[in-house]
Design a protein around this motif. Structure first.
Motif, short mmCIF file in Angstrom:
data_model
loop_
_atom_site.label_atom_id
_atom_site.label_comp_id
_atom_site.label_asym_id
_atom_site.label_seq_id
_atom_site.Cartn_x
_atom_site.Cartn_y
_atom_site.Cartn_z
N TYR A 94 0.72 -1.23 -0.06
CA TYR A 94 0.13 0.00 -0.13
C TYR A 94 0.92 1.29 0.03
O TYR A 94 1.79 1.35 0.78
CB TYR A 94 -0.94 0.07 1.29
CG TYR A 94 -2.16 -0.79 1.21
CD1 TYR A 94 -1.74 -2.18 1.08
CD2 TYR A 94 -3.13 -0.49 0.63
CE1 TYR A 94 -3.06 -3.20 0.88
CE2 TYR A 94 -4.46 -1.56 0.45
CZ TYR A 94 -4.12 -2.81 0.76
OH TYR A 94 -5.39 -3.71 0.41
N LEU A 95 0.55 2.06 -1.03
CA LEU A 95 1.48 3.33 -1.14
C LEU A 95 0.63 4.36 -0.98
O LEU A 95 -0.54 4.60 -1.43
CB LEU A 95 2.15 3.33 -2.58
CG LEU A 95 3.01 2.15 -2.92
CD1 LEU A 95 2.19 1.11 -3.69
CD2 LEU A 95 4.24 2.63 -3.45
N CYS A 96 1.23 5.61 -0.52
CA CYS A 96 0.47 6.93 -0.11
C CYS A 96 1.21 7.89 -1.23
O CYS A 96 2.34 7.80 -1.70
CB CYS A 96 0.90 7.60 1.29
SG CYS A 96 0.64 9.01 1.54
N ALA A 97 0.14 8.67 -1.80
CA ALA A 97 0.64 9.63 -2.98
C ALA A 97 -0.08 10.78 -2.83
O ALA A 97 -0.95 11.24 -1.85
CB ALA A 97 0.45 8.95 -4.34
N ALA A 98 0.62 11.97 -3.47
CA ALA A 98 0.18 13.19 -3.45
C ALA A 98 -0.29 13.98 -4.78
O ALA A 98 0.81 13.97 -5.61
CB ALA A 98 0.84 14.22 -2.59
N ALA A 99 -1.20 14.41 -5.21
CA ALA A 99 -1.34 15.17 -6.59
C ALA A 99 -2.15 16.46 -6.42
O ALA A 99 -3.06 16.63 -5.45
CB ALA A 99 -2.26 14.14 -7.54
N LYS A 100 -1.80 17.27 -7.18
CA LYS A 100 -2.36 18.75 -7.24
C LYS A 100 -3.82 18.64 -7.60
O LYS A 100 -4.75 19.43 -7.34
CB LYS A 100 -1.43 19.67 -8.24
CG LYS A 100 -0.17 20.32 -7.64
CD LYS A 100 -0.96 21.57 -6.93
CE LYS A 100 0.46 22.43 -6.45
NZ LYS A 100 -0.15 23.84 -6.15
#
Length: 123
Positions: A94-100
């Motif tokens: 499981y991976l966390c990510a950030a996007a605009k």
């Protein structure tokens, strides 16, 4: 330096619960979408849940609706994924990510990624 650091994975039996954490640092994420994705061996990375860092909007993949909940703690700069009623099919990194913004269900939209945390659910 921007960092997303996941924790909270582990080996559990089917039906159990886990809470994953994603500690964010290095910049302000108030105008970002924060997402959880997962990737099982031999499979593509898939969207699990997304929320705006600022605001109440949350979005879930159909296969986790009613079982998983995404939330955040602004004071700790941390995003969580509460996972209940886990199934063997939930086994993945499981991976966390950030996007605009943009197509928030697509991994390619995301600018920042953590290293992932392994979740293994036994039957």
């Amino acid at each position: 330096q921007v960092q997303l650091v996941e924790s909270g994975g582990g080996l559990v039996q089917a039906g159990a619960s886990l809470r994953l954490s994603c500690a964010a640092s290095g910049r302000t994420f108030s105008d970002y979408f924060m997402g959880w994705f997962r990737q099982a061996p031999g499979k593509e990375r898939e969207y699990v849940a997304v929320m705006r860092w600022s605001g109440a909007d949350t979005y879930y993949a159909n296969f986790v609706k009613g079982r998983f909940t995404i939330s955040r703690d602004n004071a700790k700069n941390t995003v969580y994924l509460q996972m209940n009623s886990l199934k063997p099919g939930d086994t993945a990194v499981y991976l966390c990510a950030a996007a605009k913004g943009g197509a928030i269900q697509k991994p390619g939209t995301y600018e920042y990624w953590g290293q992932g945390t392994q979740v293994t659910v036994s039957s």
